[in-house]
Design a protein around this motif. Structure first.
Motif, mmCIF file in Angstrom:
data_model
loop_
_atom_site.group_PDB
_atom_site.id
_atom_site.type_symbol
_atom_site.label_atom_id
_atom_site.label_comp_id
_atom_site.label_asym_id
_atom_site.label_seq_id
_atom_site.Cartn_x
_atom_site.Cartn_y
_atom_site.Cartn_z
ATOM 1 N N TRP A 231 0.803 -1.218 0.000
ATOM 2 C CA TRP A 231 0.000 0.000 0.000
ATOM 3 C C TRP A 231 0.840 1.274 0.000
ATOM 4 C CZ3 TRP A 231 2.009 1.837 4.358
ATOM 5 C CH2 TRP A 231 2.376 0.922 5.341
ATOM 6 N N GLY A 232 2.160 1.158 0.182
ATOM 7 C CA GLY A 232 3.017 2.347 0.224
ATOM 8 C C GLY A 232 4.274 2.102 1.027
ATOM 9 N N LEU A 233 4.622 3.050 1.899
ATOM 10 C CA LEU A 233 5.843 2.960 2.695
ATOM 11 C C LEU A 233 5.537 3.012 4.183
ATOM 12 C CD1 LEU A 233 8.244 5.399 0.793
ATOM 13 C CD2 LEU A 233 8.084 2.918 0.563
ATOM 14 N N LEU A 234 6.322 2.273 4.933
ATOM 15 C CA LEU A 234 6.238 2.287 6.390
ATOM 16 C C LEU A 234 7.551 2.864 6.906
ATOM 17 C CD1 LEU A 234 4.906 -0.267 8.801
ATOM 18 C CD2 LEU A 234 7.294 0.319 9.017
ATOM 19 N N PHE A 235 7.468 3.965 7.622
ATOM 20 C CA PHE A 235 8.631 4.609 8.230
ATOM 21 C C PHE A 235 8.639 4.265 9.712
ATOM 22 C CE2 PHE A 235 7.968 7.004 4.442
ATOM 23 C CZ PHE A 235 9.214 7.460 4.052
ATOM 24 N N TYR A 236 9.828 3.926 10.222
ATOM 25 C CA TYR A 236 9.954 3.579 11.638
ATOM 26 C C TYR A 236 11.129 4.324 12.237
ATOM 27 C CZ TYR A 236 10.838 0.932 15.885
ATOM 28 O OH TYR A 236 11.051 0.586 17.188
ATOM 29 N N HIS A 237 10.862 5.106 13.266
ATOM 30 C CA HIS A 237 11.912 5.831 13.991
ATOM 31 C C HIS A 237 12.297 4.978 15.195
ATOM 32 C CE1 HIS A 237 14.162 8.901 16.032
ATOM 33 N NE2 HIS A 237 13.962 9.734 15.015
ATOM 34 N N GLN A 238 13.466 4.372 15.133
ATOM 35 C CA GLN A 238 13.898 3.398 16.141
ATOM 36 C C GLN A 238 14.006 3.972 17.543
ATOM 37 O OE1 GLN A 238 17.522 1.735 14.644
ATOM 38 N NE2 GLN A 238 16.527 0.765 12.912
ATOM 39 N N SER A 239 14.687 5.091 17.695
ATOM 40 C CA SER A 239 14.926 5.601 19.045
ATOM 41 C C SER A 239 13.677 6.220 19.669
ATOM 42 C CB SER A 239 16.088 6.600 19.055
ATOM 43 O OG SER A 239 15.821 7.681 18.205
ATOM 44 N N ARG A 240 12.753 6.702 18.845
ATOM 45 C CA ARG A 240 11.514 7.282 19.369
ATOM 46 C C ARG A 240 10.356 6.281 19.352
ATOM 47 N NH1 ARG A 240 10.806 11.780 15.483
ATOM 48 N NH2 ARG A 240 8.688 11.709 16.236
ATOM 49 N N HIS A 241 10.575 5.124 18.760
ATOM 50 C CA HIS A 241 9.549 4.070 18.654
ATOM 51 C C HIS A 241 8.263 4.598 18.018
ATOM 52 C CE1 HIS A 241 12.185 1.574 21.015
ATOM 53 N NE2 HIS A 241 12.220 2.517 21.946
ATOM 54 N N LYS A 242 8.433 5.330 16.929
ATOM 55 C CA LYS A 242 7.298 5.905 16.204
ATOM 56 C C LYS A 242 7.204 5.257 14.831
ATOM 57 C CE LYS A 242 6.250 9.116 19.204
ATOM 58 N NZ LYS A 242 5.019 9.176 19.921
ATOM 59 N N ILE A 243 5.969 5.021 14.396
ATOM 60 C CA ILE A 243 5.703 4.450 13.080
ATOM 61 C C ILE A 243 4.823 5.425 12.308
ATOM 62 C CG2 ILE A 243 4.513 2.599 11.844
ATOM 63 C CD1 ILE A 243 5.285 0.718 14.067
#
Length: 94
Positions: A22-34
Motif C-alpha cells: 500500500w506504500g511505505l512504512l517509516f519507523y523511527h527506532q529511538s523514538r519508537h514511532k511508526i
C-alpha cells in the motif's frame, strides 16, 4: 518548502523505511514511532537515500506510474512536508 526542489532528501537519523503493498512504512527506532504513508507505487525507499531531490522524485513517479504531473506536483510536496514535520526525513546536510 525551503528549496526542496534542489536539496536531496534523506531519512532522518535512526529512521528505517520499508516498502509495503500500500506504500511505505517509516519507523523511527529511538523514538519508537511508526508512520504509514499510503502512497501506492509512487514512492520507493531509495527516494530517501540522500541522492534524490523532490524534482527527481516527481519525474520518477510520472515516468514509472504515468501519474498526471499536476497531481504529483500538488501531492508530493505536502507528503514530504508531512514526513519532515514528523522527523522521518530531512533535507538538512549532515
Amino acid at each position: 518548502m525551503r528549496g526542496l526542489l534542489a536539496v536531496s532528501l534523506r531519512l532522518a537519523e535512526d529512521v528505517q523505511v520499508r516498502r509495503e503493498s500500500w506504500g511505505l512504512l517509516f519507523y523511527h527506532q529511538s523514538r519508537h514511532k511508526i508512520l504509514f504513508i499510503k502512497s501506492g507505487d509512487w514512492l520507493q525507499p531509495e527516494h530517501f537515500d540522500g541522492t534524490w531531490t523532490l524534482a527527481n522524485i516527481s519525474e520518477d513517479i510520472i515516468k514509472r506510474t504515468g501519474a498526471a504531473p499536476e497531481k504529483v506536483g500538488y501531492s508530493l510536496p505536502k507528503l514530504t512536508e508531512r514526513l519532515t514535520a514528523r522527523k522521518m526525513i530531512t533535507d538538512e546536510i549532515r
